[in-house]
Design an enzyme around this catalytic site. Structure first.
Site, PDB file in Angstrom:
ATOM      1  N   TYR B 134       0.828  -1.218   0.000  1.00  0.00           N
ATOM      2  CA  TYR B 134       0.000   0.000   0.000  1.00  0.00           C
ATOM      3  C   TYR B 134       0.854   1.256   0.000  1.00  0.00           C
ATOM      4  O   TYR B 134       0.478   2.257  -0.587  1.00  0.00           O
ATOM      5  CB  TYR B 134      -0.969  -0.008   1.185  1.00  0.00           C
ATOM      6  CG  TYR B 134      -2.148  -0.913   0.936  1.00  0.00           C
ATOM      7  CD1 TYR B 134      -2.978  -0.676  -0.172  1.00  0.00           C
ATOM      8  CD2 TYR B 134      -2.437  -1.992   1.749  1.00  0.00           C
ATOM      9  CE1 TYR B 134      -4.051  -1.509  -0.436  1.00  0.00           C
ATOM     10  CE2 TYR B 134      -3.501  -2.832   1.490  1.00  0.00           C
ATOM     11  CZ  TYR B 134      -4.308  -2.588   0.392  1.00  0.00           C
ATOM     12  OH  TYR B 134      -5.363  -3.401   0.120  1.00  0.00           O
ATOM     13  N   GLU B 233       3.722 -29.839  17.072  1.00  0.00           N
ATOM     14  CA  GLU B 233       3.149 -29.535  15.768  1.00  0.00           C
ATOM     15  C   GLU B 233       1.709 -29.046  15.857  1.00  0.00           C
ATOM     16  O   GLU B 233       1.359 -28.016  15.310  1.00  0.00           O
ATOM     17  CB  GLU B 233       3.203 -30.760  14.843  1.00  0.00           C
ATOM     18  CG  GLU B 233       2.435 -30.507  13.536  1.00  0.00           C
ATOM     19  CD  GLU B 233       2.459 -31.683  12.584  1.00  0.00           C
ATOM     20  OE1 GLU B 233       3.319 -32.552  12.754  1.00  0.00           O
ATOM     21  OE2 GLU B 233       1.620 -31.708  11.669  1.00  0.00           O
ATOM     22  N   ASP B 285       3.850 -35.072  14.002  1.00  0.00           N
ATOM     23  CA  ASP B 285       3.236 -36.273  13.420  1.00  0.00           C
ATOM     24  C   ASP B 285       4.297 -37.118  12.742  1.00  0.00           C
ATOM     25  O   ASP B 285       5.285 -36.596  12.216  1.00  0.00           O
ATOM     26  CB  ASP B 285       2.200 -35.889  12.358  1.00  0.00           C
ATOM     27  CG  ASP B 285       0.946 -35.314  12.987  1.00  0.00           C
ATOM     28  OD1 ASP B 285       0.794 -35.443  14.214  1.00  0.00           O
ATOM     29  OD2 ASP B 285       0.136 -34.735  12.244  1.00  0.00           O
TER      30      ASP B 285
END
Lengths: 581, 405
Positions: B134, B233, B285
């Site tokens: 911007y 995680e 995981d």
């Protein structure tokens, strides 16, 4: 006049005649006879005729004897046949009938003018009588017609000067205008009106004619001498049931296109609703020069069919086969005639009328095996690259024009020549498929675009190579108008109605080569255009962004405005220098 | 494992106030001054580098030549990994952008973006990528039409300066992304930008919530007596450990990575670990994404931003679990590997310099591929919701030496 119409007719005739003769029906008139030459070549109309005859005989489903049948079997007049099968001549629907009538009239006018060496001035008028009834008038400044010939020319089908020769002309058989007259008579009952004058010292004649379809003979309703301002010329008026439509198949589109292919003609057109166009529309000529006169040629042996060959042997004036081959064909010398005879094992001294069918077949085969020079090609008159281009310039406003006239070539013994014209950019729409105008012997083909060899050649050309868009197997898309002209002593049409050119490989190849030649030119133009646009963009780029580079440096280094301007100048110099403009 | 059965939550020892030794104010102030001094030095260096680059361009133009800028090539091909350094390093390959007609626009934009950066360093301000986009709307013709354009220019500048030791944050372009969450025995000392007054943030006192890592962390300092940092995680497991005050029973700091950790999260963990000498354990995981994306990025940095890795990675991190071996050992419920998983694992084995440098990882990945399955952290819930707190983690933490590198 439609050649293919004649095909159809002769086909029908040829199919029927042997039977008629076999059953001892009295023989028919002579005027149509030579048409049998082409018997068997196009048989499209034949089955329908046969059927018609058969069905009638078979109807009682009982025990009709051959004798009874014989009583019903009779000759069919050409006029009668076409009155029933008007679609063969392009009168299938009201709007097409109107267009065909104008077409036949204008084609005849142009042919007549050219043959007489007169620069054509043609006027086409369409007057609307009521919702579906129109009166069409076609007037030319041609040589006029001798009084005694008028009834035959306009009042009889298959009467004309153009059929018995191999020569590039628009019309061929002399069916068209009389068929139009017949159609008018059938739909309105009004006779065909002809006014003609052959010279300043001759009076103008005014005829009103109807065709007796039973006998294919003209009936003169009125025959007057009248005052006529023009020194010579002909005016034909026909009233018919029709419909006036706009668009691709409109009369105006036809006149626009025919003036494109005949830049020497001046055509004035008065539409049925002149208020919209402020009176008549004028399609002016681009040149005063008439197209070169074309020579009539004899058929080339390569294109001849067995039946035709046999007929020629019957009709020839020569006393032996050798002489006949030499005299009635082009490019056959005595030596070549001997070679053909030797190969066919037919004595060259044999009387032509005594040549048997077997011998004729051997000669026919031997011809194909003998090396014979291609037919002369000076019998074809192209429009010419320059005229094609000026005609296009007058027709459309575009950025780029190209035109190519190929050298004449031969398909099946018939010389032909392809011309391609192209207009690109300008007022043409960039988002649509390109417009393709197709011409055969300077006559626009408006129907059956999909079936035409010209369309095939256009879609088979890879236009992407020429910087155009092209959906797979379709017409290219872009601001382009294409014009393809095939000129030949015998244009092969796919169907009776003379609307699409047949797919002969030689013809396809020539069209493609012509298109490619034009394509290369337009690709050069497009590339140049893009380069220029690119250059323009880059120039704008420099003006736009160089100051920003300077401002960026100023922000970081905080130098004075003067220094900033110096940076702008230096950088502009550097970048301008590095580009070749 | 047969003895393993559902367990109910044991009573936790009575809650005692986690009280790391309070740093004396003088020490804090000294630290703050140090940070300030360091920052002032860095700021001066940043401004100098920007000016130096601009000067080079300026001189070249005034000598009627075409100026150019050099950027390191940002791709895995130009990335190397050394175990010693412990992070991805960008190679020496460079691309040169010469000012030509075609590049004049992006050249101008690059310079103006550098100008913006200098201005922000001087005024001690910052801008997110969106802010910068911007801001460019004031640049007349040099303005960006899309944020993707301004991002690309920013990345180039960032890469250009990173090889000189200046990070994007230092250029005052801050990421517009969520940092991870922190809970545990930690007090974050956050001096006010203006006044220098220090805010003491006690990460034990967020109730069931957590402290959110800010987008810049350079000015922070820490007080803690925790023993390790546990990087987690998924938000779900973090939530469980946090609400059951796992940090209290194990005396640790919990950090939620929420997927691939953001730069700020990585930087925060790195800084915390460096300054307080704490080991970092990753708990993710057991699938190729958790291993080769989340853990790898945490430890050595991301491949396509290798120029940043030296700041934004945690080379001391170790892999606690879930390991492929755990799947068997704890008899975890699994899902079959998807094609993308297989592809990702093969790709990691074949192309990733990190995995190529570590044999145990190759073995683990191959193991996983052979089993053809994956297991999530939460699969441990099979043995009871709090099994992870009461059994799994304590068991694992007893043997940090066995963690994967």
């Amino acid at each position: 006049m439609t050649k293919q119409g004649s095909f159809a007719f002769t086909g029908a005739k040829g199919g029927k005649k042997p039977r008629a003769t076999a059953r001892k029906t009295p023989k028919k008139k002579v005027a149509t006879k030579p048409a049998t030459k082409k018997a068997g070549r196009k048989k499209a109309a034949q089955p329908s005729t046969k059927k018609a005859v058969r069905k009638k005989a078979a109807k009682p489903r009982g025990q009709t004897t051959a004798q009874e049948m014989a009583g019903k079997q009779r000759d069919i007049s050409v006029s009668e046949f076409f009155a029933k099968n008007r679609h063969l001549l392009g009168f299938d629907n009201p709007s097409k009938a109107l267009l065909t009538t104008v077409k036949e009239g204008v084609d005849n006018a142009l042919d007549a003018c050219e043959e007489a060496g007169i620069t054509p001035d043609i006027r086409v008028e369409i007057h609307q009588k009521d919702e579906t009834r129109f009166r069409i008038a076609i007037e030319d400044n041609g040589p006029g017609i001798v009084k005694s010939q008028v009834p035959k020319i306009f009042g009889r089908l298959l009467y004309g000067s153009k059929f018995h020769r191999l020569r590039q002309s628009r019309g061929q058989q002399g069916i068209g205008i009389s068929a139009a007259g017949m159609y008018g008579l059938l739909t309105t009952g009004k006779p065909i009106v002809i006014t003609t004058r052959t010279g300043a010292r001759k009076p103008a004649h005014h005829f009103e004619l109807v065709i007796d379809t039973k006998t294919n003979d003209p009936r003169v309703k009125k025959d007057l001498e009248v005052e006529w301002p023009a020194e010579h010329g002909t005016r034909v008026e026909i009233e018919l049931e029709g419909a006036y439509r706009g668009g691709q198949h409109s009369v105006e589109a036809y006149i626009r296109q025919i003036s494109l292919a005949n830049p020497h003609a001046r055509i004035e057109f008065l539409p049925p609703n002149p208020s919209k166009t402020n009176g008549s529309v004028l399609f002016d000529r681009v040149t005063e020069e008439l197209p070169p006169e074309t020579d009539e040629i004899k058929p080339h042996p390569y294109g001849v069919e067995l039946g035709v060959l046999m007929q020629m042997f019957r009709d020839t004036k020569s006393r032996n086969v050798r002489g006949c081959l030499q005299a009635d064909f082009s490019r056959v010398s005595g030596r070549i005639a001997d070679e053909i005879c030797t190969r066919a094992k037919v004595p060259s001294k044999r009387r032509p009328s005594e040549v048997t069918r077997d011998e004729a077949e051997r000669i026919h085969k031997s011809i194909q095996a003998t090396k014979i020079m291609a037919p002369p090609t000076d019998c074809i008159a192209p429009i010419g690259e320059d005229l094609l281009e000026s005609a296009l310039r007058q027709e459309v406003e575009a950025d780029f024009y190209a035109s190519v006239t190929r050298k004449p070539t031969v398909y099946r013994g018939n010389p032909f020549l392809i011309e391609v014209g192209l207009a690109y950019g300008g007022s043409l729409s960039a988002d649509d498929s390109v417009t393709a105008y197709r011409f055969a012997n300077r006559v626009p083909l408006q129907y059956q675009q999909g079936a035409c060899a010209i369309t095939k050649a256009i879609t088979a050309t890879d236009w992407k190579a020429y910087k155009m868009q092209q959906p797979r197997g379709a017409m290219p898309v872009g601001p382009m108008l294409l014009m393809v002209h095939i000129a030949s002593v015998w244009v092969p049409f796919t169907s009776e109605s003379k609307e699409a050119v047949a797919h002969y490989p030689e013809i396809l190849k020539e069209i493609r080569l012509g298109l490619q030649e034009c394509g290369r030119q337009v690709a050069r133009h497009i590339r140049k255009q893009r380069r220029e646009a690119d250059e323009e963009k880059k120039r704008a780029y420099i003006v736009k962004y160089i100051p920003q580079v300077a401002v960026g440096l100023q922000e970081i280094l905080g130098f004075a405005d003067k220094e900033r301007d110096k940076v702008v100048n230096n950088l502009t110099d550097v970048l301008e220098k590095s580009r070749k403009l | 494992m047969a003895a393993r059965k559902k367990v109910t939550r044991k009573k936790v020892a009575p809650r005692k106030k986690a009280a790391p030794k309070r740093t004396p104010d003088a020490v804090i102030q000294k630290k703050v001054q140090e940070v300030r001094k360091k920052n002032a030095k860095l700021n001066a260096l940043t401004v100098d580098l920007i000016k130096e680059t601009a000067k080079g361009v300026h001189q070249r133009i005034n000598r009627q030549g075409k100026p150019d800028l050099h950027f390191p090539i940002r791709s895995l091909k130009n990335v190397s990994y050394s175990q010693k350094k412990g992070y991805f390093e960008i190679g020496r390959q460079k691309k040169t952008r010469t000012l030509t007609v075609n590049t004049v626009k992006s050249f101008a934009q690059t310079l103006r973006m550098m100008g913006l950066s200098k201005e922000m360093v001087e005024s001690n301000d910052f801008a997110t990528k969106r802010d910068a986009y911007y801001q460019s709307k004031n640049w007349e013709d040099a303005r960006f039409d899309e944020q993707s354009e301004s991002d690309a220019v920013m990345d180039d500048i960032e890469a250009m300066f990173s090889i000189r030791g200046v990070s994007r944050e230092q250029l005052r372009f801050v990421p517009d992304e969520h940092g991870g969450a922190v809970a545990g025995n930690l007090v974050v000392l956050d001096p006010d930008r203006e006044t220098g007054e220090v805010e003491r943030i006690d990460c034990t006192r967020f109730g069931s919530g957590a402290y959110s890592i800010p987008s810049t962390v350079e000015h922070l300092s820490f007080e803690t007596d925790a023993k390790f940092i546990l990087a987690i995680e998924t938000g779900g497991v973090f939530q469980r450990l946090q609400s059951h005050k796992f940090w209290q029973s194990s005396n640790c700091i919990l950090v939620s990575l929420a997927g691939v950790p953001t730069r700020a999260t990585r930087r925060f963990i790195r800084k915390l670990s460096d300054e307080c000498k704490l080991p970092v354990y990753a708990f993710v995981d057991c699938d190729p994404y958790g291993i080769s994306n989340i853990y790898r990025t945490l430890k050595v940095g991301s491949g396509n931003a290798a120029h940043l890795s030296q700041f934004f990675c945690v080379p001391q991190a170790r892999y606690l679990g879930v390991t492929p071996a755990d799947i068997r050992e704890y008899d975890l419920p699994t899902h079959p590997l998807h094609d993308v998983d297989v592809k990702r694992a093969r790709d990691a084995l074949k192309n990733d310099p990190f995995f190529q440098a570590h044999k145990p990882w190759q073995k683990a990945l191959n193991d996983l591929l052979k089993m053809g399955v994956r297991a999530e952290q939460q699969a441990l819930a099979k043995w009871g919701l709090n099994y992870v707190i009461e059994e799994y983690l304590p068991r694992k933490l007893a043997n940090p030496g066995q963690f994967l590198p």
